[in-house]
Design a protein around this motif. Structure first.
Motif, mmCIF file in Angstrom:
data_model
loop_
_atom_site.group_PDB
_atom_site.id
_atom_site.type_symbol
_atom_site.label_atom_id
_atom_site.label_comp_id
_atom_site.label_asym_id
_atom_site.label_seq_id
_atom_site.Cartn_x
_atom_site.Cartn_y
_atom_site.Cartn_z
ATOM 1 N N VAL A 295 1.112 -0.872 0.315
ATOM 2 C CA VAL A 295 0.156 -0.259 -0.399
ATOM 3 C C VAL A 295 1.159 0.776 -0.093
ATOM 4 O O VAL A 295 1.376 1.361 1.281
ATOM 5 N N PRO A 296 1.441 1.668 -1.094
ATOM 6 C CA PRO A 296 1.975 3.187 -0.594
ATOM 7 C C PRO A 296 1.425 4.106 -0.558
ATOM 8 O O PRO A 296 0.317 4.136 -0.179
ATOM 9 N N GLU A 297 2.555 5.204 -0.107
ATOM 10 C CA GLU A 297 2.277 6.177 0.925
ATOM 11 C C GLU A 297 0.977 7.206 0.249
ATOM 12 O O GLU A 297 -0.114 8.170 0.872
ATOM 13 N N LEU B 42 -6.536 8.364 4.076
ATOM 14 C CA LEU B 42 -6.361 9.017 5.464
ATOM 15 C C LEU B 42 -7.940 9.910 5.856
ATOM 16 O O LEU B 42 -8.466 10.588 4.998
ATOM 17 N N ARG B 43 -8.440 9.916 6.648
ATOM 18 C CA ARG B 43 -9.344 10.460 7.282
ATOM 19 C C ARG B 43 -9.830 11.936 7.579
ATOM 20 O O ARG B 43 -8.649 12.042 8.546
ATOM 21 N N GLY B 44 -9.961 12.906 7.240
ATOM 22 C CA GLY B 44 -10.060 14.296 7.512
ATOM 23 C C GLY B 44 -8.715 14.936 7.021
ATOM 24 O O GLY B 44 -9.050 15.667 7.584
ATOM 25 N N VAL B 45 -7.920 14.212 6.138
ATOM 26 C CA VAL B 45 -6.988 15.365 5.724
ATOM 27 C C VAL B 45 -6.688 15.582 4.415
ATOM 28 O O VAL B 45 -5.597 16.205 3.412
ATOM 29 N N ASN B 46 -8.291 15.255 3.374
ATOM 30 C CA ASN B 46 -7.709 15.710 2.318
ATOM 31 C C ASN B 46 -6.807 15.451 1.291
ATOM 32 O O ASN B 46 -6.010 16.531 0.253
ATOM 33 N N GLY B 47 -6.838 14.006 1.436
ATOM 34 C CA GLY B 47 -5.667 14.065 0.628
ATOM 35 C C GLY B 47 -4.117 14.936 0.640
ATOM 36 O O GLY B 47 -3.530 15.025 -0.143
ATOM 37 N N LEU B 48 -4.128 15.384 1.966
ATOM 38 C CA LEU B 48 -2.623 16.587 1.841
ATOM 39 C C LEU B 48 -1.577 15.590 1.937
ATOM 40 O O LEU B 48 -1.490 15.048 2.690
ATOM 41 N N PRO B 49 -0.524 15.089 1.007
ATOM 42 C CA PRO B 49 0.260 14.680 0.795
ATOM 43 C C PRO B 49 1.220 14.268 2.413
ATOM 44 O O PRO B 49 1.596 14.098 2.514
ATOM 45 N N ALA B 50 1.850 15.857 2.911
ATOM 46 C CA ALA B 50 2.309 16.086 4.153
ATOM 47 C C ALA B 50 1.817 15.151 5.465
ATOM 48 O O ALA B 50 2.381 14.722 5.889
ATOM 49 N N ALA B 51 0.499 15.637 5.363
ATOM 50 C CA ALA B 51 0.065 14.484 6.633
ATOM 51 C C ALA B 51 -0.311 13.043 6.031
ATOM 52 O O ALA B 51 0.824 11.840 6.900
ATOM 53 N N GLY B 52 -0.368 12.210 5.332
ATOM 54 C CA GLY B 52 -0.099 10.524 4.547
ATOM 55 C C GLY B 52 1.863 10.866 4.377
ATOM 56 O O GLY B 52 1.636 9.387 5.253
#
Length: 136
Positions: free
Chosen positions: A79-81, A88-98
């Motif tokens: 499962v790539p980053e 991820l719930r609630g981060v709207n695809g924000l790369p830094a959060a992932g």
């Protein structure tokens, strides 16, 4: 490895890893976890259920942590980053959060693996570090 029951209250790193996993979608989201009895989600569920029901033991915690390293940890091929970031719930695809999630999950899982597996991996060698005290 301990055969005692380990609860989230007993191990703050385990509780943190569960919190991180809760940021991902549930096991019924096939696009993330896969489908069927051999899905990644089912592997996780088989270790999470006893832990969350207050019946988890060291081997459950260890396997859960190894599964995080293998399937969700930094550099895994399952499962790539980018996929983790997307789900991820609630981060709207924000790369830094992932990226932060993967780093934190990897570090936390390794801490648990070292805690619950290291004695088995070391094998019987006497006192820790003993090989370094022997003359070459």
């Amino acid at each position: 490895m301990t055969d005692e029951i380990i609860t989230l209250a007993d191990d703050s790193d385990l509780a943190h890893l569960i919190d991180l996993l809760d940021m991902l979608r549930g096991p019924d989201v096939a696009p993330f976890w896969g489908e069927g009895d051999h899905s990644i989600g089912e592997k996780f569920a088989s270790r999470l259920r006893p832990i969350l029901n207050g019946q988890g033991r060291g081997h459950d915690v260890d396997y859960l942590a190894v599964y995080v390293l293998k399937y969700l940890g930094k550099g895994n091929t399952h499962v790539p980053e980018e996929q983790i970031t997307k789900w991820l719930r609630g981060v709207n695809g924000l790369p830094a959060a992932g990226h932060a999630w993967v780093e934190d999950a990897t570090r936390t899982a390794w801490t648990l693996v070292a805690r619950y597996s290291l004695p088995r991996w070391r094998g019987y060698r006497g006192a820790p570090g003993q090989d370094w005290l022997s003359p070459s």
